[in-house]
Write a protein that holds these residues in place. Structure first.
Motif, PDB file in Angstrom:
ATOM      1  N   ASN B 581       0.842  -1.190   0.000  1.00  0.00           N
ATOM      2  CA  ASN B 581       0.000   0.000   0.000  1.00  0.00           C
ATOM      3  C   ASN B 581       0.880   1.244   0.000  1.00  0.00           C
ATOM      4  O   ASN B 581       1.637   1.474   0.926  1.00  0.00           O
ATOM      5  N   LYS B 582       0.780   2.009  -1.052  1.00  0.00           N
ATOM      6  CA  LYS B 582       1.660   3.165  -1.175  1.00  0.00           C
ATOM      7  C   LYS B 582       1.010   4.446  -0.654  1.00  0.00           C
ATOM      8  O   LYS B 582       1.582   5.516  -0.724  1.00  0.00           O
ATOM      9  N   ASN B 583      -0.217   4.341  -0.172  1.00  0.00           N
ATOM     10  CA  ASN B 583      -0.933   5.564   0.174  1.00  0.00           C
ATOM     11  C   ASN B 583      -0.975   5.856   1.666  1.00  0.00           C
ATOM     12  O   ASN B 583      -1.767   6.646   2.118  1.00  0.00           O
ATOM     13  N   VAL B 584      -0.137   5.203   2.398  1.00  0.00           N
ATOM     14  CA  VAL B 584      -0.183   5.447   3.834  1.00  0.00           C
ATOM     15  C   VAL B 584       0.655   6.668   4.160  1.00  0.00           C
ATOM     16  O   VAL B 584       1.776   6.819   3.694  1.00  0.00           O
ATOM     17  N   HIS B 585       0.073   7.516   4.940  1.00  0.00           N
ATOM     18  CA  HIS B 585       0.752   8.740   5.314  1.00  0.00           C
ATOM     19  C   HIS B 585       1.853   8.442   6.324  1.00  0.00           C
ATOM     20  O   HIS B 585       1.620   7.842   7.355  1.00  0.00           O
ATOM     21  N   LEU B 586       3.063   8.872   6.021  1.00  0.00           N
ATOM     22  CA  LEU B 586       4.187   8.570   6.904  1.00  0.00           C
ATOM     23  C   LEU B 586       4.796   9.861   7.433  1.00  0.00           C
ATOM     24  O   LEU B 586       4.832  10.862   6.736  1.00  0.00           O
ATOM     25  N   PRO B 587       5.294   9.823   8.652  1.00  0.00           N
ATOM     26  CA  PRO B 587       5.953  11.019   9.181  1.00  0.00           C
ATOM     27  C   PRO B 587       7.252  11.277   8.424  1.00  0.00           C
ATOM     28  O   PRO B 587       7.940  10.346   8.034  1.00  0.00           O
ATOM     29  N   SER B 588       7.577  12.533   8.226  1.00  0.00           N
ATOM     30  CA  SER B 588       8.783  12.872   7.480  1.00  0.00           C
ATOM     31  C   SER B 588      10.015  12.722   8.344  1.00  0.00           C
ATOM     32  O   SER B 588       9.967  12.954   9.544  1.00  0.00           O
ATOM     33  N   PRO B 589      11.137  12.391   7.717  1.00  0.00           N
ATOM     34  CA  PRO B 589      12.392  12.364   8.462  1.00  0.00           C
ATOM     35  C   PRO B 589      12.770  13.757   8.951  1.00  0.00           C
ATOM     36  O   PRO B 589      12.182  14.744   8.514  1.00  0.00           O
ATOM     37  N   SER B 590      13.741  13.810   9.815  1.00  0.00           N
ATOM     38  CA  SER B 590      14.119  15.105  10.369  1.00  0.00           C
ATOM     39  C   SER B 590      15.575  15.071  10.826  1.00  0.00           C
ATOM     40  O   SER B 590      16.063  14.063  11.300  1.00  0.00           O
ATOM     41  N   TYR B 591      16.271  16.204  10.644  1.00  0.00           N
ATOM     42  CA  TYR B 591      17.649  16.287  11.142  1.00  0.00           C
ATOM     43  C   TYR B 591      17.700  16.611  12.627  1.00  0.00           C
ATOM     44  O   TYR B 591      18.690  16.349  13.291  1.00  0.00           O
ATOM     45  N   TRP B 592      16.663  17.265  13.095  1.00  0.00           N
ATOM     46  CA  TRP B 592      16.798  17.953  14.377  1.00  0.00           C
ATOM     47  C   TRP B 592      17.024  17.059  15.569  1.00  0.00           C
ATOM     48  O   TRP B 592      17.772  17.430  16.484  1.00  0.00           O
ATOM     49  N   PRO B 593      16.404  15.882  15.616  1.00  0.00           N
ATOM     50  CA  PRO B 593      16.694  15.043  16.788  1.00  0.00           C
ATOM     51  C   PRO B 593      18.195  14.827  16.978  1.00  0.00           C
ATOM     52  O   PRO B 593      18.708  14.915  18.091  1.00  0.00           O
ATOM     53  N   LEU B 594      18.902  14.602  15.871  1.00  0.00           N
ATOM     54  CA  LEU B 594      20.338  14.386  15.965  1.00  0.00           C
ATOM     55  C   LEU B 594      21.049  15.658  16.420  1.00  0.00           C
ATOM     56  O   LEU B 594      21.926  15.626  17.282  1.00  0.00           O
ATOM     57  N   VAL B 595      20.642  16.784  15.853  1.00  0.00           N
ATOM     58  CA  VAL B 595      21.308  18.044  16.201  1.00  0.00           C
ATOM     59  C   VAL B 595      21.155  18.327  17.700  1.00  0.00           C
ATOM     60  O   VAL B 595      22.126  18.644  18.388  1.00  0.00           O
ATOM     61  N   VAL B 596      19.924  18.178  18.183  1.00  0.00           N
ATOM     62  CA  VAL B 596      19.701  18.443  19.608  1.00  0.00           C
ATOM     63  C   VAL B 596      20.567  17.513  20.447  1.00  0.00           C
ATOM     64  O   VAL B 596      21.247  17.937  21.382  1.00  0.00           O
ATOM     65  N   ALA B 597      20.573  16.232  20.072  1.00  0.00           N
ATOM     66  CA  ALA B 597      21.327  15.267  20.865  1.00  0.00           C
ATOM     67  C   ALA B 597      22.816  15.586  20.839  1.00  0.00           C
ATOM     68  O   ALA B 597      23.504  15.429  21.851  1.00  0.00           O
ATOM     69  N   LEU B 598      23.314  16.070  19.710  1.00  0.00           N
ATOM     70  CA  LEU B 598      24.747  16.355  19.623  1.00  0.00           C
ATOM     71  C   LEU B 598      25.180  17.466  20.577  1.00  0.00           C
ATOM     72  O   LEU B 598      26.340  17.531  20.973  1.00  0.00           O
ATOM     73  N   GLY B 599      24.247  18.318  20.932  1.00  0.00           N
ATOM     74  CA  GLY B 599      24.606  19.368  21.878  1.00  0.00           C
ATOM     75  C   GLY B 599      24.989  18.818  23.236  1.00  0.00           C
ATOM     76  O   GLY B 599      25.831  19.387  23.945  1.00  0.00           O
ATOM     77  N   LEU B 600      24.386  17.686  23.615  1.00  0.00           N
ATOM     78  CA  LEU B 600      24.546  17.200  24.990  1.00  0.00           C
ATOM     79  C   LEU B 600      25.981  16.792  25.340  1.00  0.00           C
ATOM     80  O   LEU B 600      26.506  17.228  26.361  1.00  0.00           O
ATOM     81  N   PRO B 601      26.647  15.966  24.509  1.00  0.00           N
ATOM     82  CA  PRO B 601      28.020  15.603  24.898  1.00  0.00           C
ATOM     83  C   PRO B 601      28.945  16.815  24.905  1.00  0.00           C
ATOM     84  O   PRO B 601      29.866  16.874  25.724  1.00  0.00           O
ATOM     85  N   LEU B 602      28.671  17.790  24.037  1.00  0.00           N
ATOM     86  CA  LEU B 602      29.511  18.996  24.067  1.00  0.00           C
ATOM     87  C   LEU B 602      29.389  19.680  25.424  1.00  0.00           C
ATOM     88  O   LEU B 602      30.385  20.106  26.014  1.00  0.00           O
ATOM     89  N   ILE B 603      28.151  19.767  25.892  1.00  0.00           N
ATOM     90  CA  ILE B 603      27.962  20.356  27.217  1.00  0.00           C
ATOM     91  C   ILE B 603      28.703  19.514  28.254  1.00  0.00           C
ATOM     92  O   ILE B 603      29.345  20.037  29.163  1.00  0.00           O
ATOM     93  N   GLY B 604      28.646  18.200  28.068  1.00  0.00           N
ATOM     94  CA  GLY B 604      29.358  17.310  28.988  1.00  0.00           C
ATOM     95  C   GLY B 604      30.848  17.593  28.998  1.00  0.00           C
ATOM     96  O   GLY B 604      31.450  17.782  30.063  1.00  0.00           O
ATOM     97  N   TYR B 605      31.449  17.653  27.809  1.00  0.00           N
ATOM     98  CA  TYR B 605      32.886  17.952  27.748  1.00  0.00           C
ATOM     99  C   TYR B 605      33.168  19.311  28.368  1.00  0.00           C
ATOM    100  O   TYR B 605      34.162  19.503  29.063  1.00  0.00           O
ATOM    101  N   GLY B 606      32.255  20.237  28.097  1.00  0.00           N
ATOM    102  CA  GLY B 606      32.438  21.564  28.664  1.00  0.00           C
ATOM    103  C   GLY B 606      32.493  21.524  30.180  1.00  0.00           C
ATOM    104  O   GLY B 606      33.362  22.130  30.801  1.00  0.00           O
ATOM    105  N   LEU B 607      31.575  20.780  30.778  1.00  0.00           N
ATOM    106  CA  LEU B 607      31.552  20.714  32.245  1.00  0.00           C
ATOM    107  C   LEU B 607      32.822  20.075  32.771  1.00  0.00           C
ATOM    108  O   LEU B 607      33.267  20.372  33.875  1.00  0.00           O
ATOM    109  N   ILE B 608      33.415  19.184  31.999  1.00  0.00           N
ATOM    110  CA  ILE B 608      34.607  18.509  32.501  1.00  0.00           C
ATOM    111  C   ILE B 608      35.865  19.324  32.233  1.00  0.00           C
ATOM    112  O   ILE B 608      36.698  19.496  33.124  1.00  0.00           O
ATOM    113  N   PHE B 609      35.997  19.835  31.008  1.00  0.00           N
ATOM    114  CA  PHE B 609      37.291  20.405  30.639  1.00  0.00           C
ATOM    115  C   PHE B 609      37.323  21.924  30.631  1.00  0.00           C
ATOM    116  O   PHE B 609      38.266  22.533  31.110  1.00  0.00           O
ATOM    117  N   ASN B 610      36.323  22.512  30.040  1.00  0.00           N
ATOM    118  CA  ASN B 610      36.383  23.956  29.913  1.00  0.00           C
ATOM    119  C   ASN B 610      34.966  24.469  29.680  1.00  0.00           C
ATOM    120  O   ASN B 610      34.339  24.139  28.683  1.00  0.00           O
TER     121      ASN B 610
END
Ligand code: HEM
Ligand SMILES: [Cu+2]
Lengths: 209, 665
Positions: B581-610
């Protein structure tokens, strides 16, 4: 910019009453259910912080600065009252949007955010005062526990203010209508929760010796 | 998705509304290649990524385990220094629990919950992707501690004040605290998402008591996470504040109580044990009925005992603290509650046995695993009951007896069940079966290896060998069994290798057409995930399924003749959807979940090193959230007032496609 916003829909903006039923087996929309679950989880977060505070508040060394030395109950009562009132204005905001009165909704949203900000301002003022009196974050175990608990709550209020202001801006740009009343309701849930937590914190931290 | 977006955009004659100059607010459309994985919001792809990441971390944790066993194979081992040894066993435990067992559980939850309840996807697809990325960056962040001066060294439960700067001056414990904080976000968000999915997105007729046992167990798991994660969040924050900002929570000289950490950790930690084991129980409960050709015995007891475990799991945490000086009353109370919690688990084991009893058993690879799990788990469970007797535990605690106990549970119970799950669902996920001969080699090596590794540890422990020691001197009688244990560990390594070989070989053979496609229902199974094509098409089901009972799919294949004998009325192939069935409505992909998540380890490194590093981290995080909120719904027609791109129940998806067609005409 405005063009972008036309097509913009926060995930929270899920109209539960658009006739499709949304397959919500519980009858509660997904976003509202998610908010309830999140708040359930938050209860344990604050539970942990409050328990820590209770365990530690009296463990300061003889002569070290403690709750009795710094608390200004009348001042904090006043700012608590302000926060409490913001729950009332939140209710008014919701009932306005449910009636379809977008202007009133904006007024009450803004009032709520302002009352929240007054509370945060009060907290900053209070903390600065404590700090001047000699209670820093690392001074003693009471200081660590006190600032951590109230700080976490303050961050929650601040996030709430940001959400309220986003709602306000969206309404101002004409993207928040009666059909999206549920978004207001959900953010309201969060706001009331944060208020209730403050009542608990205020009672336990400030009022009970 | 592309299939639906383009025709609609053309059909409406409107320009796609949102194409900002930079293109960042448009939703990505990649259908293949790495981009489609990085931007995916499809619960199946996310599930596969959870599984793959979990397996890679399993190799990491496994190498750490082998290092431990090389060190201890002979007396006075000198491969690792004492400091390194502390880091290796700590990171082994942390990796195995948080980066292997949890994500593998999440893999099964993501892939199968929506399918088993007949939904199109989870309730919040983008949040789901965010959970996965959080987990991945958190796990990488935690592992990166090896490059930045060494891993955590305080043991996986990180007792205070051992973890303070004074006793653990390196950055390992900071990585521990911040890394687990990030993976914790993943679990919490995932829990909210999946609970909402189960409660709200069930297909027509799928009442709670018609859900497969796996979905039930995963649901209980998510509730445990929902309430357990915030507790360890608090503990980890306090530890971070102590270490980074000089707070006093665990500084005994400032009046702190070291038991605070222990309580917070184990209030999280014991439910966590059930977070790990309930998915395994669920998997076994799917495999056994299928290969016994009988419905699960005592379905409601199965569900009930899972829920009971979910509640009772909160009342036993202090059994980890019998020797911490919590007082005789507490010890007695927790001793008793711990004995009681064995009951619901026993119920499950009896039900599995009763399911097999009188069934026509087929000893395929998944079934072998599913039989081994209750057997191994019973051994681990029984030694667990011996700990609940607190006087005995006083002797056992911190010895290899404990190590033996929990490995029978985590390896024999949990990892073995996941392996069974891999063999069972591999054809559903990838379209072909794994080789069964190699699978049997894999199984027997694993079973023999694990008993050789963890069985003798009971003896070593009772002889008095402490856990967490980097060497032992000759002459205590530890030599023989330690050698056996180490040989066993390498047999486990062989078995893991045989699994990987199997995956590679079977894939190659399938690609070359040497093994046939498995078809939708290779095992004659019972639940809804088998009622669609294999591999599962992006939209899951062609149409909304109406469920009339437990084991719906099975009942569509079998009926009763006039003598009330079960007869086959259709094949799985006939009943299953074709997936076209090709007519099923599907949610679109998105970059943002990855972008948001990538911020977290940077904050982590920041808290540890600088602290300056936290700035780009915060920018990514906030910018990501902004992009997330600003990004257009999947297709332009959705722009007026009806936004369901995060709410893809099948009924709705079809309904909204229909509505659009009407609207466009
Ligand atoms: C692959 C086979 C495995 C082997 C050979 C192995 C071996 C070991 C050994 C020898 C220790 C004790 C180290 C010590 O006390 O000095 C240990 C500790 C531990 N293992 Fe494993 N293990 C394996 C798999 C697993 C799995 C699958 C899990 C969890 C899912 C796990 C979780 C733990 C934990 C939590 C500890 C305690 C670490 C600590 O004391 O802080 N292990 N393992
Ligand atoms: Cu426990």
């Amino acid at each position: 910019m405005a063009d972008v916003a036309v097509a913009t829909h926060a995930p929270a903006e899920h109209a539960g009453d658009d006739g499709h039923g949304h397959g919500a087996s519980t009858g509660i929309s997904n976003t509202k259910l998610a908010m309830w679950l999140f708040l359930g989880s938050e209860c344990l977060l604050f539970g942990g912080l409050i328990s820590t505070y209770l365990l530690y508040k009296n463990r300061i060394a003889e002569g070290s600065i403690g709750p009795k030395d710094v608390f200004d109950i009348p001042f904090t009562s006043a700012s608590s009252f302000v926060l409490l009132m913001s729950s009332l204005t939140m209710v008014l905001a919701l009932s306005a949007i449910q009636r379809g009165d977008e202007r009133a909704n904006r007024v009450w949203l803004l009032t709520t955010a302002v009352l929240g900000s007054i509370f945060i301002g009060g907290q900053i003022y209070e903390f600065t005062g404590f700090y001047r009196e000699g209670l820093g974050y690392t001074t003693n175990i009471f200081g660590s526990a006190f600032y951590t608990l109230t700080g976490f709550h303050g961050v929650h209020v601040s996030i709430g203010i940001i959400m309220l202001m986003s709602l306000f801006v969206r309404s101002y740009r004409g993207h928040l209508h009666q059909a999206q009343a549920e978004t207001v309701e959900i953010i309201g849930l969060y706001w009331h929760f944060v208020d209730v937590v403050w009542i608990v914190i205020f009672t336990i931290v400030y009022l009970i010796p | 998705m592309a299939i639906i977006e383009q025709p609609l955009a053309i059909g409406t004659g409107r320009a796609p509304e949102v194409r900002s100059p930079l293109g960042v607010f448009a939703r990505p459309t990649a259908k293949g290649g790495w981009r489609s994985w990085v931007t995916t919001v499809d619960h199946k792809k996310i599930g596969i990524m959870y599984g793959a990441a979990g397996l890679v971390f399993f190799l990491v944790g496994g190498i750490e385990a082998l290092l431990i066993r090389i060190q201890l194979a002979r007396p006075d081992g000198s491969l690792l220094s004492a400091e390194t040894y502390n880091q290796i066993y700590t990171m082994h435990g942390v990796t195995m629990i948080f980066l292997v067992a949890m994500p593998l559980g999440a893999a099964f939850s993501n892939y199968f919950i929506p399918l088993q309840v007949g939904a199109r996807d989870v309730a919040f697809p983008r949040l789901n992707a965010f959970s996965f990325w959080c987990f991945l960056v958190g796990g990488l962040f935690l592992s990166s501690s090896w490059i930045f001066g060494g891993g955590a060294d305080g043991g996986w439960f990180a007792y205070a004040p051992n973890t303070g700067v004074a006793y653990s001056p390196g950055h390992g414990m900071d990585f521990y605290a911040l890394g687990l904080q990030i993976t914790g976000i993943a679990s919490l968000v995932g829990a909210i998402n999946l609970i909402t999915t189960v409660l709200n997105m069930r297909t027509k007729g799928m009442s709670l008591m018609r859900m497969p046992v796996l979905t039930w167990m995963l649901l209980v798991t998510q509730f445990l996470l929902l309430f357990a994660i915030p507790v360890i969040t608090v503990a980890l924050f306090l530890l971070t504040f102590d270490r980074r900002f000089g707070a006093n929570f665990f500084r005994v000289e400032a009046g702190a109580d070291p038991l605070l950490w222990q309580h917070l950790f184990w209030i999280f930690g014991h439910p966590e044990v059930y977070v790990l084991v309930l998915p395994a129980f669920g998997i076994v409960s799917e495999i056994i009925p299928t290969f016994s050709r009988k419905p699960i015995f005592g379905y409601s007891f199965m569900v009930g005992s899972g829920i009971a475990i979910g509640f009772m799991g909160w009342g036993v945490w202090a059994h980890h603290m019998f020797v911490s000086g919590i007082g005789p009353l507490s010890v007695t109370a927790f001793s008793l509650s711990t004995m009681f919690i064995a009951v619901p688990t026993g119920v499950k084991i009896l039900n599995w046995l009763a399911t097999m009893w009188g069934g026509r058993l087929r000893f395929e690879v998944p079934m072998l695993y599913a039989i081994a799990v209750p057997a191994m788990f019973t051994i681990g469970g029984l030694s667990g009951v011996t700990h609940s007797v607190s006087p005995a535990d006083t002797q056992q605690t911190d010895t290899y007896y404990i190590v033996a106990h929990f490995h029978y549970v985590v390896f024999g119970g949990i990892i073995m069940a996941f392996y069974g799950g891999f063999y069972f669902w591999w054809p559903k996920i990838f379209g072909y079966k794994l080789d069964s001969k190699l699978g049997k080699v894999n199984f027997w090596l694993q079973l023999i290896g694990m008993n050789m590794t963890f069985g003798p540890m009971h003896i070593l422990g009772l002889q008095g060998m402490s856990r967490r020691i980097d060497h032992y001197s000759p002459g205590f009688g530890f030599e023989f069994w330690n050698l056996i244990v180490s040989i066993g560990a390498f047999i486990i390594a062989l078995s893991v290798a045989s699994f990987l070989v199997n995956v590679v070989l079977s894939t190659v053979r399938y690609k070359r057409g040497l093994i046939p496609p498995a078809g939708p229902d290779p095992w004659d199974a019972r639940s809804l995930e088998w009622m669609t094509a294999s591999p599962v098409p992006e939209h899951n089901f062609d149409e909304e399924i109406e469920v009339r009972g437990l084991d719906e799919f099975w009942h569509r294949k079998y009926g009763y003749d006039k003598d009330h004998k079960v007869v086959r009325i259709a094949t799985g192939e006939e009943v299953a959807h074709k997936g076209d069935n090709k007519n099923v409505h599907l949610p679109s992909p998105s970059y943002w979940p990855l972008v948001v998540a990538l911020g977290l380890p940077l904050i982590g490194y920041g808290l540890i090193f600088n602290l300056l590093l936290t700035i780009p981290g915060a920018i990514l995080l906030l910018g990501g959230v902004y992009g997330w909120v600003m990004e257009p719904p999947d297709d332009p027609n959705k722009a007026h007032g009806h936004d369901d791109h995060d709410d893809p129940s099948p009924g709705l998806a079809l309904a909204s496609v229909g509505a659009e067609e009407v609207g466009n005409g």
